[in-house]
Write a protein that holds these residues in place. Sequence first.
Motif, PDB file in Angstrom:
ATOM      1  N   ARG A  61       0.834  -1.211   0.000  1.00  0.00           N
ATOM      2  CA  ARG A  61       0.000   0.000   0.000  1.00  0.00           C
ATOM      3  C   ARG A  61       0.866   1.258   0.000  1.00  0.00           C
ATOM      4  NH1 ARG A  61      -4.419   0.450   4.334  1.00  0.00           N
ATOM      5  NH2 ARG A  61      -5.606  -0.687   2.791  1.00  0.00           N
ATOM      6  N   THR A  66      -2.278   1.610  -3.932  1.00  0.00           N
ATOM      7  CA  THR A  66      -3.452   0.885  -4.388  1.00  0.00           C
ATOM      8  C   THR A  66      -3.847  -0.131  -3.318  1.00  0.00           C
ATOM      9  OG1 THR A  66      -2.087  -0.765  -5.504  1.00  0.00           O
ATOM     10  CG2 THR A  66      -2.845   1.081  -6.834  1.00  0.00           C
ATOM     11  N   ASP A  67      -4.950  -0.817  -3.574  1.00  0.00           N
ATOM     12  CA  ASP A  67      -5.432  -1.822  -2.642  1.00  0.00           C
ATOM     13  C   ASP A  67      -4.472  -3.010  -2.635  1.00  0.00           C
ATOM     14  OD1 ASP A  67      -7.006  -3.319  -0.941  1.00  0.00           O
ATOM     15  OD2 ASP A  67      -8.300  -4.061  -2.553  1.00  0.00           O
ATOM     16  N   ARG A  70      -5.880  -6.389  -3.877  1.00  0.00           N
ATOM     17  CA  ARG A  70      -5.991  -6.511  -5.337  1.00  0.00           C
ATOM     18  C   ARG A  70      -4.637  -6.883  -5.943  1.00  0.00           C
ATOM     19  NH1 ARG A  70      -9.779  -3.000  -8.306  1.00  0.00           N
ATOM     20  NH2 ARG A  70     -10.172  -4.421  -9.979  1.00  0.00           N
ATOM     21  N   SER A  73      -3.993 -10.620  -5.053  1.00  0.00           N
ATOM     22  CA  SER A  73      -4.787 -11.562  -5.852  1.00  0.00           C
ATOM     23  C   SER A  73      -4.358 -11.536  -7.315  1.00  0.00           C
ATOM     24  CB  SER A  73      -6.279 -11.263  -5.712  1.00  0.00           C
ATOM     25  OG  SER A  73      -6.573  -9.983  -6.207  1.00  0.00           O
ATOM     26  N   ASP A  74      -4.035 -10.360  -7.845  1.00  0.00           N
ATOM     27  CA  ASP A  74      -3.553 -10.282  -9.233  1.00  0.00           C
ATOM     28  C   ASP A  74      -2.226 -11.034  -9.387  1.00  0.00           C
ATOM     29  OD1 ASP A  74      -5.724  -8.819  -9.979  1.00  0.00           O
ATOM     30  OD2 ASP A  74      -4.669  -6.884 -10.034  1.00  0.00           O
TER      31      ASP A  74
END
Length: 171
Positions: A61, A66-67, A70, A73-74
Motif C-alpha cells: 500500500r 493501491t489496494d 488486489r 490476488s492479481d
Amino acid sequence: MRKAEMLVNVRTSIPEPTLAPHALRYLRTDPLLSQLVNMVMRDGKKARAERLVQTALLDIRRYTNTDPMRVLSDAINLACPLMDTKSARQGSKVVQVPRALNLRQRRRRAIVWILDSADRRNERCFSMRLSGELQAIVNGTSGVLEKKLLLHKAVLANRSFIRTNTRKLRK
C-alpha cells in the motif's frame, strides 16, 4: 482512502502502521490470505506469519498507493499454473502426463514459487522481500512467470500422453 493507523513501537519509539481490527478478521477469513499465511508459517507460529503478511501488504500500500489485496490476488492469479505433469508408466517407459489442477492446487503452486523467489531476493526483511516479489509479478519482471511459462511448455510438449476414457461401443 483512509490512512493506516499508526502505533508507536515501545522499543524504538518509531510509529509503525497497523491494520484495523476488522482488517485482521479479514486476514483470517479470506481463503487466499489464510492459505498464504499457512504457507508462510514456520514451526506453528501463525501470529508471526500473520504479522509478516500484514507488513508486506502495508508495504504494498505504501509503495503503490493501491489496494494491497488486489495486488496480491492479481499476482497470485498471474503466477498460477493451469496444468501440471505427473509421472506415469506406459509400457516400459516413464512419461510425463499433463493433468489439470484445481484452484487450491494452483494457488499453492503459485505461493510456493513466490515464497522461493522472495527468499532469494536481497532485501533486509522477509516482508519487504515478499512485497517486492508480488510487485515484480504484477509488473511482469519476476522469475515466477518464467517458471510458469516453462511448466506450460512442458505440458504442451507432453500433450500426446493425455489419456481419454473412450471405450469402443459394441453393436
